[in-house]
Design an enzyme around this catalytic site. Structure first.
Site, mmCIF file in Angstrom:
data_model
loop_
_atom_site.group_PDB
_atom_site.id
_atom_site.type_symbol
_atom_site.label_atom_id
_atom_site.label_comp_id
_atom_site.label_asym_id
_atom_site.label_seq_id
_atom_site.Cartn_x
_atom_site.Cartn_y
_atom_site.Cartn_z
ATOM 1 N N ASP A 119 0.819 -1.212 0.000
ATOM 2 C CA ASP A 119 0.000 0.000 0.000
ATOM 3 C C ASP A 119 0.860 1.274 0.000
ATOM 4 O OD1 ASP A 119 -2.510 1.275 -0.044
ATOM 5 O OD2 ASP A 119 -3.316 -0.058 1.498
ATOM 6 N N ASP A 184 -9.916 3.748 -4.061
ATOM 7 C CA ASP A 184 -10.659 2.538 -3.718
ATOM 8 C C ASP A 184 -12.053 2.507 -4.344
ATOM 9 O OD1 ASP A 184 -8.487 1.920 -2.175
ATOM 10 O OD2 ASP A 184 -9.502 2.132 -0.252
#
Length: 401
Positions: A119, A184
């Site tokens: 991430d 996202d």
């Protein structure tokens, strides 16, 4: 292809949840159609590293330890994925891997993981990192390669999750196997069309050597209708995004499993001969190359080992007939006719000459077709050119004037 815990469980994970999800992948037939990876996302560790500097699996959530978990996943014939971050911390403020890349890559390899999702949170100050986005992710790419070499084991797949920052479709294939292209996803039609719109402008970047990652699947989540979920799955699959399930498998209804297990759609995603994505050939509602997150491109095509794939996406809120000329796709030959296979009804739908119309496509619905060359079109088919622009007789007479 696989499963990830985040969309369904967020931080509410433990070894029971992970292993139950793995077992359900087997018992529900998902592994049989190609879903292989069981991914553990954020929140699996303690908040502090050990005195030796290692990440420590949560004693409460994973009391058996990570090696035991990966061993059980592997015993099912599946593969295991783990998560970390390129910054000081993960997005949920567990230990990140910045400054510990080699240590963490070695640990993940020893734990038995086959994939790392990496991430982009908790970025160190510029004066500390002195790297751009490429350099930051290069650190872990090199660490994974070293860990594999030292252990004499295959290198872990590297799933780069930097949300599309700094155009990863231009550089990330040199470092990893997939790269996130956007922020996202969430389980709404607006999110699906937003991500589809954005990816339509760089769909060309996917191939065997790396894939645009359009984020995890929301099939089975939120308020997506059956047709919206079909459209979502079809677009992700035909655009060669990784197919990562993110729903509660224990409560998955038959419609959800039907979508996730469509073998004909999955076959395009996993085509061993053609690795490229479908791309738009006409936007439909808007002029071509229009950026519109509510009404992205509607008409798409691409190559496959068995023919030309078409996706027709009805972005309207009402049923619509959707018509295209076959040679609008660059992969169709002029003067030929094509058999038409519907990849959702699993039926042969006759032969198309010049044009094809899908009637009454549901609101937010999709049609996925596989067209195969069936020989010359009937003799005398008129007009002489399906696409009239600059169509000309041998004597110089233009047909389009």
């Amino acid at each position: 292809m696989g499963y990830n815990t985040w969309n369904a469980y967020a931080c509410n994970i433990n070894e029971t949840v992970v292993l139950q999800s793995a077992q359900l992948m087997k018992s529900l037939g998902l592994a049989d159609v190609g879903y292989q990876y069981v991914g553990i996302d954020d929140c699996y560790s303690e908040k502090q590293r050990s005195s030796d500097g290692d990440i420590v699996a949560s004693k409460e959530r994973f009391p058996s330890g990570m090696k035991k978990v990966t061993d059980e996943i592997h015993s099912l014939g599946l593969k295991a994925g783990i998560y970390s971050d390129s910054g000081w911390f993960t997005c949920q403020l567990y230990p990140g891997s910045y400054g510990n890349e080699e240590r963490d890559a070695k640990l993940f390899q020893e734990w038995g993981f086959d994939l790392l999702k990496y991430d982009n949170c908790a970025v160190p100050f510029d004066a500390v990192i002195k790297e751009g986005m490429v350099g930051k992710f290069t650190r872990m790419a090199k660490a994974l390669a070293k860990a594999a070499k030292d252990a004499k084991k295959p290198q872990m797949l590297f799933s780069i999750c930097q949300w599309g920052r700094e155009e990863p479709w231009l550089w990330a294939r040199r470092l990893g196997h997939s790269w996130r292209t956007t922020d996202d996803i969430n389980p709404s039609w607006g999110s699906v069309t937003d991500l589809l719109n954005r990816n339509s402008f760089y769909a060309w970047a996917s191939d065997f050597y790396g894939h645009n990652d359009m984020d995890m699947l929301e099939v089975g989540n939120g308020q997506l209708t059956y047709d919206e979920a079909k459209s979502h799955f079809t677009a992700w699959a035909l655009m060669k995004s990784p197919l990562v399930i993110g729903t509660h498998l224990q409560g998955a209804i038959e419609e959800t499993l039907e979508i996730l297990k469509n073998k004909e759609i999955i076959a395009i995603n996993q085509d061993p001969v053609v690795g490229t994505s479908i791309t738009p050939f006409r936007w439909g509602v808007n002029r071509d190359w229009t950026w519109n997150w509510t009404h992205p491109a509607q008409y798409w095509s691409g190559k496959s080992q068995n023919g030309t794939v078409f996706m027709l996406l009805n972005t309207l809120d009402k049923p619509a007939d959707m018509t295209f000329t076959l040679t609008e796709s660059p992969w169709i030959r002029a003067g030929r006719q094509y058999t038409v296979r519907d990849l959702w009804t699993h039926t042969e739908n006759g032969t198309a000459v010049r044009n094809f119309t899908a009637h009454a496509v549901p609101p937010h619905g999709v049609v996925a077709l596989l067209l195969k060359d069936a020989g010359d079109e009937p003799e005398g088919t008129e007009p002489p050119c399906a696409r009239p622009e600059w169509c000309m007789k041998e004597d110089g007479t233009r047909i389009d004037q």
